[in-house]
Each structure stands twice: as C-alpha cells, then as structure tokens.
Design an enzyme around this catalytic site. Sequence first.
Site, PDB file in Angstrom:
ATOM      1  N   ASN A   1       1.147 -11.714   6.134  1.00  0.00           N
ATOM      2  CA  ASN A   1       2.120 -10.941   6.299  1.00  0.00           C
ATOM      3  C   ASN A   1       3.628 -11.907   6.321  1.00  0.00           C
ATOM      4  O   ASN A   1       4.645 -10.860   6.196  1.00  0.00           O
ATOM      5  CB  ASN A   1       2.554  -9.404   7.043  1.00  0.00           C
ATOM      6  CG  ASN A   1       0.714  -9.656   6.942  1.00  0.00           C
ATOM      7  OD1 ASN A   1       0.445  -9.598   7.661  1.00  0.00           O
ATOM      8  ND2 ASN A   1       0.701  -9.101   6.327  1.00  0.00           N
TER       9      ASN A   1
ATOM     10  N   ILE B   1       8.981 -10.237   5.760  1.00  0.00           N
ATOM     11  CA  ILE B   1       8.370 -10.133   6.316  1.00  0.00           C
ATOM     12  C   ILE B   1       7.357  -8.725   5.511  1.00  0.00           C
ATOM     13  O   ILE B   1       8.478  -8.077   5.447  1.00  0.00           O
ATOM     14  CB  ILE B   1       8.738 -10.005   8.234  1.00  0.00           C
ATOM     15  CG1 ILE B   1       9.062 -10.912   8.725  1.00  0.00           C
ATOM     16  CG2 ILE B   1       7.487  -9.065   8.267  1.00  0.00           C
ATOM     17  CD1 ILE B   1      10.368 -10.885   9.806  1.00  0.00           C
ATOM     18  N   CYS B   2       6.212  -8.552   5.638  1.00  0.00           N
ATOM     19  CA  CYS B   2       5.227  -7.486   5.159  1.00  0.00           C
ATOM     20  C   CYS B   2       4.747  -6.427   6.410  1.00  0.00           C
ATOM     21  O   CYS B   2       4.526  -6.876   6.468  1.00  0.00           O
ATOM     22  CB  CYS B   2       4.750  -7.475   4.382  1.00  0.00           C
ATOM     23  SG  CYS B   2       4.336  -5.945   4.150  1.00  0.00           S
ATOM     24  N   LEU B   3       5.928  -5.057   7.013  1.00  0.00           N
ATOM     25  CA  LEU B   3       5.691  -5.002   8.070  1.00  0.00           C
ATOM     26  C   LEU B   3       6.481  -3.664   8.194  1.00  0.00           C
ATOM     27  O   LEU B   3       7.020  -3.266   7.870  1.00  0.00           O
ATOM     28  CB  LEU B   3       6.168  -5.715   9.420  1.00  0.00           C
ATOM     29  CG  LEU B   3       5.831  -4.613  10.910  1.00  0.00           C
ATOM     30  CD1 LEU B   3       4.531  -4.477  11.025  1.00  0.00           C
ATOM     31  CD2 LEU B   3       7.290  -5.337  12.094  1.00  0.00           C
TER      32      LEU B   3
END
Lengths: 462, 216
Positions: free
Chosen positions: B79, B87-89
């Site tokens: 991620n 960032i993939c959040l």
Amino acid sequence: MSRKATVDEQIGSVTDPRDYRKTVIPELQDIDTLLRCNICKGFLKTPVLTPCGHTFCSLCIREYLNREQKCPLCLAELRESMLKSEFLVNEIAASYTKLRPKLLEFLNVEKGHQTQPVEDSSCMEIEHHLASSDRSISRINEENGDGDDDDIQIIETRENRPSKRPADAIFASAKKSRKESPQSGITSLFNRAKSPALHQPKLADCPICGKSFPVEVLQRTHLDECLSKEALDKPEDISSSPVTVKPALNPVSKELPTIEQPDFVSTTHYNRYLESTSNGSVTRLAKINFSSTSLQQLKQKLSSLKLPTAGSRQQMINRYNHYEMLWNSNYIDSIDPVDESELRRRLASWESNHNASDIPSKSGFISKFLIKNPMKDFKTDRFDRKGWAQAHQRAFRRLIREAKTSLKKSKKATSEHAGSLEQEDSTHLNQSVSSDLSAVPSNQLVARKDNITTCSQGSSET
Amino acid sequence: MSRAKRVMKELQGIKDDPEAKVDLQLVNENDIHLLKGSFLGPPGTPYENGKFLVDIEVPMEYPFKPPKMKFDTKVYHPNVSSVTGAICLDILKNAWSPVITLKSALISLQALLQSPEPNDPQDAEVAQHFIRNRESFNSTAAFWTKTYAPMDSVSSGETSIDQAALYGIDRTLLDQFVSQGFAEAKVVEVLRRLGIKSMDANDNESANKILEELLR
C-alpha cells in the site's frame, strides 16, 4: 530571538488535558477533555448538540456540514437544521475556562504539601476539638447516590461517622497553603474552622415549611409532624417550634457572632443560563443554490447584507457561505449574539487570512508588492488605471527620478569616454605622422600633410 | 485560524505524551503546514527495528480536509509506492474525519505496516509479491527496512545494496543469467518487468521468455 523560539512558546501556551496528570486530582483531565470540541480540540464555544448525542462548537460543525452531511464522530446522517443549542454546556465550558488556570495552580500547590507531616499545633487543636465534640455533624451521605441530596441531608452522629475524614488532609496542609495563597479556598475553610461559629448547634432549613430549626429537632420530630396531615391542623408543639439559638460567647471578643444562613449564590454564568432563550426574532440565513444564481443576483444578495462585492464569482460564493455560517452560529446558536458589524469584521479577518495563505511567500520586493496588490484584473477593462497611478504616485516619481539620474550618468560616461578616445587618437596620429615624414620625399610632403589634417579634423568632428 | 491552533494543540499533545509511539516535528519554524512525522516499525513484522519518516503537508482547510502524507523513507509494502512513497489509506482520502488527528493518522500508518491490504494496492508489483510468496516478501521488506530505515538513521549507500535482495529476486536465478554475460541491472529490470522472483529448474518456458526480453 528566533522565530523557532516563538513557535515553541506558542506550543507551550496551548492548554492540554494532560496538564492535570501531575496534580492532586489527575482525574480532572476527563472533565477537561469532555469540555473540548472534537473538531478544533479547543474548549467548546457556542456548543450545539446533534441528534446522535454529540457536541461540537457551532462554527466547527457548521463548517464541516458544508462539506459532509454526517456526524464526524459516528458518521450518522446530519444536517444543519438538526442542530440544537446547548446553553448549559456553553456556560459550564465558559465558567470552567475562566477557572482552569487558578484550579491548576491551586492543585499544583496542594501537590507540593500533600506529603507534609502534621506538626502545626493550631491544626492539632482543631482536630482534637472536632473529635471531642458531642454535637451531630450534618454531612451529605456520599454512598446514597440515588437519593435526592438537595432536600434532605443524612445526619451522621459521632458514633456512625467515619473516623478519618477527607478534611484531615486539608487541615494538615492548611498552614502552608495559607502562607502561599492567602486567598485560596482551603485557607478560608481553615479560618472558618477556627471561628467560634463552629461551636454552635447546627441549624437546618425544613424542606417543607422552609423554617430554620436545630438539626436534632428537625430530625427527631419536626419532619414527621410536617409530613403528617395532622400537623397542618393542630397547633405546633413547643418542641417543634422554631428556635432562636443563643450562640456561645466568643471567649476572645465576648461578642455574639452571627450565624450566616447559606444563601444560594447565583453567578453571572448561572444568570445567563436562566435568561437564555432561543432567538426567535432573527431569521436563519438561507443557503443559496449558486448554480442557478447569476452574478448580478449574487452581488445584490451580498450588498443587501452589506458585504463587499469585489473579487471573482468563487470568492463571492465563499464569502457568502462563510458569512451564512457566522450568521447562523451567532444568531441561532449563541447565548449572547454579537451585532452584524462584528460579524462583518470576523468575515474580513477570515478572508484576509484565507487570501494571504493562497499566495506563496517569496523574498524580494516584487513578490511582496504583488502580495499587497494582487493584479488579477491588470489586463482587463476593469483595471483602474487612474487609481493605480494615484496609489503608486510616489513609486512612479522615484522611478522617473532614478531613470533621469541614470541617464545623466550614462551621458557623462559616454562623453568622458569619447574625450579620452580623442586624445588617444590625436597622439597616436601625431606619432605616426612624425615617423612617416622622414621616409617621404619633400615634394609629396605637403599633400600628405593636408590629408592628415583633414583626417584628424574629420575624426575630431565625429 | 483554526488550522494553526489545531496543529499547535496536536504538537503539544504529542510533546506532552510520554507514551506516544509516534513523533511530530515542524520542518521549518516559519511554516506550520509542513511537518515531519516518524514512528517505529511495528514489532513482529518485517518492519521491526526500523524508523520510518513521513512527510506531512497540512492544507489550509485542515481539519476539514485530510493532511497530505507520504513516506520519506523507502518502504517495501503493497500500500506504499516503492518509488514515490505515496500511501493508499482510506482515512487519508475519502474516510477522513476532522476528529482524526495527525497522531492518530501516524498510528494508522503504523497499523497499515502491520496489516497490509494487497487487494487495494498502491504498488502492484509489491502486492503481487506479497500474494504469491509471503516468505520472500517478508525477507525483502526486512532488507529494505535494514537498508533504508535503520534506527541509527545512517543508511548505507546505493552502491552497496544487493539488487537481488532489494527486489526479492532469487539469487541463483539472477546468477544464472549473469553467468551468461548479461548485466545484473538489466537482468533485475527484466525479471521485475515480467514479475518473476524465482523459477523452477525445468521451467524452460519462463527461461526462454526471460532470454527473449534480455536479447531484445
């Protein structure tokens, strides 16, 4: 002092619930946290309650609801019309905010004296006196949580009273706290304990008829009589009649001390809460559907609210939205709304902050100049050339002056340069002529000389 | 300004909390909107004993808009982009709420390292590696942590980094093609492009495909 220091100072001045961790009552951080808004993390200002039971500052939640139609905490559906004012919480938060610094200071002082042994003779005397006293002590029974403590106080006699009272710790540190903070609550309690009023039989008000009686009389007979129906018909017994107690003489002053009846002290915050009502006279400022509103209509709406109509369409929309939020928060939710001029001032400060942050900060004169005077309409017909010229008259004059002086300097420099070149040329020519003459025949000499003179004249002319 | 006050309160909150697992600092004392966050790699993961730095940019509309965060330290994680640190959040995008603080966002990043989401990846290659061969992924992630996120903050230079370990490629597979005269960097690049980390000895089809790409 560097900027870093000021930032650190600012951070240091920020209040935090953890401030109570090092005090006598660290549990107070829970109250501190509960009185804060979950959006801005500051103390609640004009708090409003959501249907899902969460409380936020009016402005904070309204600004959030302009973007999302849900509660920030539980994500339940939420609209502005669902918000309810919380006047009580508003006054609690305001009162606590005022009290907080004193409370922290006081609790920190107490922490310092908590472990001190009791060596003060006057304190010991009071302890002895309180222990040996035969009279009943009226105290609220803390175990009886479900009872109505306001009406009836449970009386504990010497036999069933706990041997160690919470006041012991207070009396132990009383002398030192009196030295350090003469106005503190503990000192006044200590002084009250020393006063002769402590020797008097305790009076209490009957919750039914409202008359004052000695505690024992009230407990034994009067309450029963007051509660029974017969007591209303038959004349009151001597034992239950109101008694004026003669207090014991003060051994020092030989005067009769007055027994103060504990009246309910109403504070400004309490009064404000009692007087608070939802403002029905002022109407809510409605939201506008900007997609179907022309620029002219938008300007009319802003001018009707006495707001500036300058800037782009988007700026005007932002201006209206923010003012609508300020208006509704102030007139719909606030316990003491401010006037419109103050709202406009707040809007102006918000706008200046908002616009200033959009422009990146760079060093140098031009960028500063642009920040002060954004030239958005510079190439359009709306640009006020006369106004611009007037506003920057000084700057233009200075520039003209500088241009003139630089022109003069450059002229001087060129003339000097030309003069020096002339001198160099003439000397060079003279040298070459004299060297050439020796090698030239006499019959050609005159003609050559003429040529040279004409050349030199020509060069001087140029 | 609500942003400045709020950031100040958050900085104070982290400063006053001795049990805080994360740290937050101003990058430039004149700017309150640029911060540097840091936290330790969660124990029991390949990121253990690593210190991870995060660049934080606080927008004007904060806390109503989420802060922009990206890893300053290189992280091998499904991620997190292994190139840019993006960032993939969800809480930093559509699931943001003004109740969330910078501290809780950093703690969420720490939790993300502990439990990756390969089905919603930022780096597809790393996500594939995670799904196909967890053991190999863990060793690669641990190597990246040791290389780029040491606790003493002194990372070794790029030249001394083992390319095979860096991308989780089987050393014997790499040596097989290097011994044939191909440059190591070229072999690594081809293997990464084809998504091959390891290979059976009798898998001629894959070997031919790799050779084809190397000779192209």
